[in-house]
Design an enzyme around this catalytic site. Structure first.
Site, mmCIF file in Angstrom:
data_model
loop_
_atom_site.group_PDB
_atom_site.id
_atom_site.type_symbol
_atom_site.label_atom_id
_atom_site.label_comp_id
_atom_site.label_asym_id
_atom_site.label_seq_id
_atom_site.Cartn_x
_atom_site.Cartn_y
_atom_site.Cartn_z
ATOM 1 N N GLU A 164 -24.887 -19.130 31.841
ATOM 2 C CA GLU A 164 -23.831 -18.543 32.659
ATOM 3 C C GLU A 164 -22.655 -19.525 32.657
ATOM 4 O OE1 GLU A 164 -25.066 -16.515 36.104
ATOM 5 O OE2 GLU A 164 -23.049 -16.404 36.980
ATOM 6 N N ARG A 165 -21.505 -19.021 32.261
ATOM 7 C CA ARG A 165 -20.292 -19.857 32.142
ATOM 8 C C ARG A 165 -20.499 -20.994 31.143
ATOM 9 N NH1 ARG A 165 -17.908 -15.641 34.165
ATOM 10 N NH2 ARG A 165 -18.595 -15.133 36.246
ATOM 11 N N ASN A 206 -28.498 -18.809 39.745
ATOM 12 C CA ASN A 206 -28.852 -17.393 39.866
ATOM 13 C C ASN A 206 -30.221 -17.233 39.217
ATOM 14 O OD1 ASN A 206 -26.424 -16.535 41.100
ATOM 15 N ND2 ASN A 206 -25.398 -16.513 39.113
ATOM 16 N N GLU A 290 -23.384 -13.988 46.409
ATOM 17 C CA GLU A 290 -23.200 -13.153 45.212
ATOM 18 C C GLU A 290 -24.484 -12.409 44.839
ATOM 19 O OE1 GLU A 290 -21.508 -15.996 42.398
ATOM 20 O OE2 GLU A 290 -19.514 -15.593 43.192
ATOM 21 N N ARG A 323 -26.797 -24.862 48.606
ATOM 22 C CA ARG A 323 -25.368 -24.668 48.296
ATOM 23 C C ARG A 323 -24.632 -23.952 49.436
ATOM 24 N NH1 ARG A 323 -24.140 -21.692 43.629
ATOM 25 N NH2 ARG A 323 -22.599 -23.085 42.741
ATOM 26 N N ARG A 340 -11.781 -15.473 52.342
ATOM 27 C CA ARG A 340 -12.895 -16.122 51.628
ATOM 28 C C ARG A 340 -12.862 -17.644 51.797
ATOM 29 N NH1 ARG A 340 -14.400 -15.304 45.221
ATOM 30 N NH2 ARG A 340 -15.360 -17.335 44.908
ATOM 31 N N ASP A 369 -13.244 -21.459 44.319
ATOM 32 C CA ASP A 369 -14.197 -21.530 43.214
ATOM 33 C C ASP A 369 -13.617 -22.224 41.988
ATOM 34 O OD1 ASP A 369 -16.483 -21.154 41.786
ATOM 35 O OD2 ASP A 369 -16.153 -19.048 41.342
ATOM 36 N N GLU A 391 -19.867 -30.801 44.738
ATOM 37 C CA GLU A 391 -20.130 -30.077 43.482
ATOM 38 C C GLU A 391 -18.810 -29.837 42.759
ATOM 39 O OE1 GLU A 391 -22.601 -26.486 43.749
ATOM 40 O OE2 GLU A 391 -21.487 -25.582 42.101
ATOM 41 N N GLU A 397 -14.942 -23.127 33.387
ATOM 42 C CA GLU A 397 -14.866 -21.687 33.651
ATOM 43 C C GLU A 397 -13.433 -21.205 33.867
ATOM 44 O OE1 GLU A 397 -17.317 -20.438 36.927
ATOM 45 O OE2 GLU A 397 -16.584 -18.381 36.858
ATOM 46 N N GLU A 515 -2.411 -26.591 34.268
ATOM 47 C CA GLU A 515 -1.966 -26.068 35.568
ATOM 48 C C GLU A 515 -0.583 -25.427 35.458
ATOM 49 O OE1 GLU A 515 -1.477 -29.022 38.636
ATOM 50 O OE2 GLU A 515 -1.439 -27.508 40.220
ATOM 51 N N TRP A 545 -13.351 -9.431 45.669
ATOM 52 C CA TRP A 545 -13.836 -10.817 45.679
ATOM 53 C C TRP A 545 -13.088 -11.772 46.622
ATOM 54 C CZ3 TRP A 545 -18.342 -11.655 43.221
ATOM 55 C CH2 TRP A 545 -18.741 -10.691 42.289
HETATM 56 C C1 GCV Z 1 -23.695 -19.234 38.912
HETATM 57 C C2 GCV Z 1 -18.727 -18.337 40.391
HETATM 58 C C3 GCV Z 1 -19.125 -18.073 38.969
HETATM 59 C C4 GCV Z 1 -20.565 -17.599 38.878
HETATM 60 C C5 GCV Z 1 -21.464 -18.658 39.524
HETATM 61 C C6 GCV Z 1 -21.004 -18.857 40.961
HETATM 62 C C7 GCV Z 1 -21.789 -19.955 41.662
HETATM 63 O O1 GCV Z 1 -18.677 -17.155 41.109
HETATM 64 O O2 GCV Z 1 -18.244 -17.168 38.390
HETATM 65 O O3 GCV Z 1 -20.895 -17.416 37.542
HETATM 66 O O4 GCV Z 1 -22.815 -18.300 39.464
HETATM 67 O O5 GCV Z 1 -19.653 -19.225 40.975
HETATM 68 O O6 GCV Z 1 -21.281 -21.060 41.718
HETATM 69 O O7 GCV Z 1 -22.868 -19.698 42.139
#
Ligand code: GCV
Length: 682
Positions: A164-165, A206, A290, A323, A340, A369, A391, A397, A515, A545
């Site tokens: 993921e990413r 996830n 999520e 987290r 958010r 994020d 973190e 990403e 940036e 979102w």
């Molecule tokens: C692992 C963002 C990312 C998700 C990621 C999430 C997280 O939303 O797009 O891919 O999921 O952060 O940090 O849990």
């Protein structure tokens, strides 16, 4: 000119551990003998690493002696000694009467000292002609303590082999629902340990499908094998955990953290996991986020959820890293009240003091994020009785997905240096996550990893600077971004002055360049939804979102002041007042905190709109400049790498222009106000 390729190890490269031969180094006499009485597995790793470096750099053998060196002996001594002044992970590297001594209270300190010694040798060899004394071992005397107890990499790898990413190929931990254990595991461990990483989560937060079973017996032999490889490099293995496992794995009809059967189930699981994998470190948990299951499902708090697991894992000295990325991802874009950015603080700050000692809250650097620019998360410093960990994301990403160069260490330095005002002294983020502020031991830094099974590990060769940099910075938060970049360049490419200066310039300008052509003034989110790459100004504007810029024909930005969502007031003074006040709020975050007319004059003297036009043209031009700088190195960089990077620069230049033109045209069309300089806008 033909340049030697970097060393290969079964089809993948050794990144900054690719040693260049330099057999006439004037300090080679030290590297003939290694004295190490301890047979500890990590000390043995240190010996082996010193021997590899000696052979590959100096072309000679360093013989191992399992004894004390006699007086006047020349060589290297690894001295594991409980009376040393440095801690178990710290080291003292110095020269005494012909002996290079690497001393520590613990084996991991010896390993980090040995890698520091190798780095020094790489630097000495690289600058032998230009600065022969600068890195000599004659007067070496370095004492280093790690700044952070935990220095962790979080891999978002899935069991089907995807990441993921992930932007550098597939996973080297998993493929086709199997756990992989091979040479690459070992090479990864050495890279990580060489920069001081001491904890790794191998699977995605996830946790779905078979990943839930990573704690079960089926995968235990392979997971254990990885943990043993890691352990020899001083790294503790962690897993991401599925909060719903009692149901999905255990067949229970609830995962309620206050339910006795659930609690017993977890205790039983933890006992089994630690019996199978003795070196195991603990779990990382994404809950109520999520779509992941969590305590909210049962009307419980996050403290209830985390403490249930923490209690079960406590007998084994395990950690629960929980987290704080918890927010409502089903928001209505018409709703101007819900914010958010507020959610992390709103959900967690009231729980201060309620978490067990072996729980660490892992907090993203900003409240949204991992955008290219965000304020620092207001939870830092807001929970004096709770362990906290920072973190960051080196997987790029939102910062160019390892197709654009974006050296992130300058950003991380800013975050670490942020004053929270939670105390009179030791109030920065670096102080909090190192444990200096509240005197806690369970804390540190984690990065979402940027590695994959690409031959060069990180897709973009220059993205390896972020992997290297995260490790070095988390080990020593006092290092500057330049120092780290320079070390990485020299270890990776050698000491040619032009190479070092040029790549250093590229790296150091790359974040601000990115940036400039991205979303302006801290507003973020102008990316294509889902895959988060490329410009789409309204991509997230009418979505669920919580990621809005609120641009209309008159102005742009989110009012997070006390008159708006009130987010600014989550900070301690004077930060709250500064962010709350439109004029005092730093330009870089103006649109994050305030909704302003396009004609509003920034502290820089420019209007918001002119700032947008100028920075976007500048950013696109700087991308071209970086490419030209890279091109000037042709013949000085191994050919394969040169072309790999050039290809990415070609893409970046095109893509930066796309960003520039789309963003500028969007605002020109919204406002009808022309660029003062009359440049082409569509
Ligand atoms: C692992 C963002 C990312 C998700 C990621 C999430 C997280 O939303 O797009 O891919 O999921 O952060 O940090 O849990």
């Amino acid at each position: 000119m033909k340049v030697e390729e970097v060393g290969n190890y079964d089809g993948f490269e050794n990144a900054w551990l690719s040693y260049r031969q330099q057999t006439d180094c004037k300090d080679k006499q030290y590297f003939t003998a290694i004295y190490a009485k301890s047979a500890d597995a990590i000390v043995c790793t240190a010996v082996k690493e010193l021997q590899i470096a000696t052979e590959q750099i100096l072309g000679q053998k360093a013989v191992l002696y399992r004894e004390e060196p006699e007086a006047e002996t020349v060589g290297i001594q690894l001295r594991l000694d409980a009376t040393e002044t440095v801690s178990e992970e710290g080291y003292h590297l110095y020269q005494n009467k012909g002996l290079i001594i690497i001393a520590s209270k613990g084996a991991r300190g010896i390993l980090y000292g040995s890698f520091a010694c190798i780095r020094r040798l790489q630097m000495e060899c690289a600058f032998m002609k230009t600065a022969p004394e600068a890195f000599s071992f004659e007067r070496i005397d370095i004492m280093e303590e790690p700044s952070n107890p935990l220095r962790m990499l979080n891999h978002w790898d899935n069991m089907d082999g995807s990441i993921e990413r992930g932007y550098s190929g597939g996973s080297f931990f998993f493929r086709d629902e199997e756990v992989l254990v091979n040479d690459r595991t070992k090479c990864y461990a050495r890279l990580a340990a060489s920069v001081g990483v001491n904890a790794v989560v191998i699977n995605n937060v996830n946790v779905r499908g078979n990943a839930t079973r990573l704690i079960a017996e089926d995968y235990a032999p392979q997971v254990k094998a990885i943990s043993e490889i890691f352990a020899a490099y001083g790294i503790r293995l962690f897993l991401s955990l599925n909060f719903a496992a009692p149901m999905e794995l255990g067949g229970l009809n609830t995962a309620d953290p206050l339910d006795e059967t659930v609690r017993e189930w977890w205790k039983d699981q933890m006992a089994k996991v630690f019996a199978r994998i003795p070196n195991f470190g603990g779990f990382l948990v994404k809950a109520d986020s999520e779509g992941r299951e969590g305590p909210f499902t049962y009307g419980r708090t996050h403290a209830d959820g985390a403490n249930m697991l923490a209690e079960a894992i406590a007998p084994y000295n395990g950690l629960i890293i929980w987290r704080c990325f918890v927010y409502n991802c089903q928001q209505d874009w018409r709703d101007y009240k819900t914010d958010r950015a507020r959610s992390g603080y709103d959900n967690f700050a009231p729980l201060d003091g309620k978490f067990r000692d072996n729980v660490i809250l892992q907090i993203k650097n900003g409240p949204m994020d991992f955008q290219v620019r965000e304020p620092v998360h207001p939870l830092f410093g807001a929970m004096p009785k709770t362990n906290q960990m920072l973190e960051v994301q080196i997987a790029q990403e939102y910062t160019g997905q390892q197709r654009h160069v974006c050296y992130l260490i300058p950003m991380f330095k800013e975050i670490l240096a942020f004053q929270t005002y939670c105390k009179e002294q030791n109030d920065t983020v670096a102080d909090i996550v190192s444990g200096r502020t509240w005197g806690n031991q369970a804390c540190g830094m984690a990065a979402v990893a940027n590695t994959g099974n690409d031959v060069n590990w990180t897709g973009h060769d220059l993205a390896a600077a972020n992997l290297y940099g995260f490790g070095r910075l988390s080990f020593n938060t006092n290092c500057t971004a330049e120092e780290i970049a320079k070390e990485w360049i020299v270890c990776t490419f050698g000491g040619d002055a032009e190479v070092v200066e040029t790549i250093l310039k590229i790296l150091m300008m790359s974040w601000t360049t990115y940036e400039k052509y991205n979303a302006p003034l801290g507003i973020g989110w102008m990316v294509n939804p889902n895959y988060h790459y490329g410009p789409s100004v309204d991509g997230y504007e009418y979505d669920r979102w919580g990621t809005y810029h609120r641009a209309d024909y008159q102005g742009i930005g989110v009012d997070r002041s006390s008159a708006g969502t009130g987010y600014a007031m989550q900070y301690k003074e004077p930060n709250a007042s500064i962010y709350n006040d439109l004029d005092r709020c730093p330009d870089a975050l103006k649109l994050f905190f305030h909704h302003v007319p396009y004609t509003y004059q920034l502290r820089s003297g420019k209007t918001v709109l002119q700032h947008i036009y100028d920075t976007h043209f500048e950013g696109a031009a700087e991308a071209e400049k970086m490419r030209t700088m890279w091109q000037s190195l042709e013949g000085k960089i191994p050919e394969k790498i040169y072309h790999r990077v050039l290809e990415r620069f070609d893409h970046q230049v095109w893509h930066a222009k796309e960003w520039c033109d789309q963003i500028n045209s969007y605002f020109y069309r919204k406002t009808g106000i022309a660029d003062e300089q009359g440049r082409k806008i569509y």
